[in-house]
Design a protein around this motif. Structure first.
Motif: not given
Length: 141
Positions: A28, A50, A53-54, A123, A125, A133
């Motif tokens: 990510l 992130i 998304i995480l 991914v 972002t 990261n």
């Protein structure tokens, strides 16, 4: 459309998550992540951060329970006094889905880039937080 799947998980990202096997890694990447460090599979989620998304990924993808550190962060450079404000958020999200939490390890920036090159996918972002990261190692379902 499917029920119960967060909208942030695009069809391309869902496909990648389904293709990944035990031990495969997913990066990510924040908005500053260098282009040269991308493996073959890159998913663009520029409009998302992130943490969002995480959280969506960890609902469906377990982290590897057979390794000590299934989550890898990019270590702050030695001369940089910055304290990553996003890491506690990652730990909170990890604790929601993993019995032992995120179990992360921070590694040197250049080792992180080398490891990212070998990841199954990245991914990309729109995350603006510094040192945001993170690499996730997929576990067994």
């Amino acid at each position: 459309m499917l029920k119960g799947i967060p909208a942030v998980l695009s069809p391309d990202l869902l496909k990648i998550l389904m293709e990944m096997g035990h031990g495969d890694e997913l990066v990510l990447a924040d908005g500053n992540f260098p282009k040269f460090a991308h493996p073959e599979h890159v998913i663009r989620l520029d409009g998302h951060g992130i943490p969002e998304i995480l959280d969506a990924i960890l609902r469906f993808m377990p982290l590897d329970s057979y390794v000590e550190h299934p989550a890898i962060l990019m270590e702050v450079l030695p001369a940089d006094p910055y304290k990553p404000v996003i890491w506690p958020c990652y730990r909170e999200i990890g604790a929601k889905y993993e019995a032992d939490g995120l179990r992360e390890l921070a590694i040197d920036k250049f080792k992180f880039y080398e490891r990212a090159k070998k990841a199954y996918a990245v991914v990309a972002t729109g995350e603006t937080a510094l040192y945001a990261n993170i690499i996730l190692k997929k576990g067994v379902v």
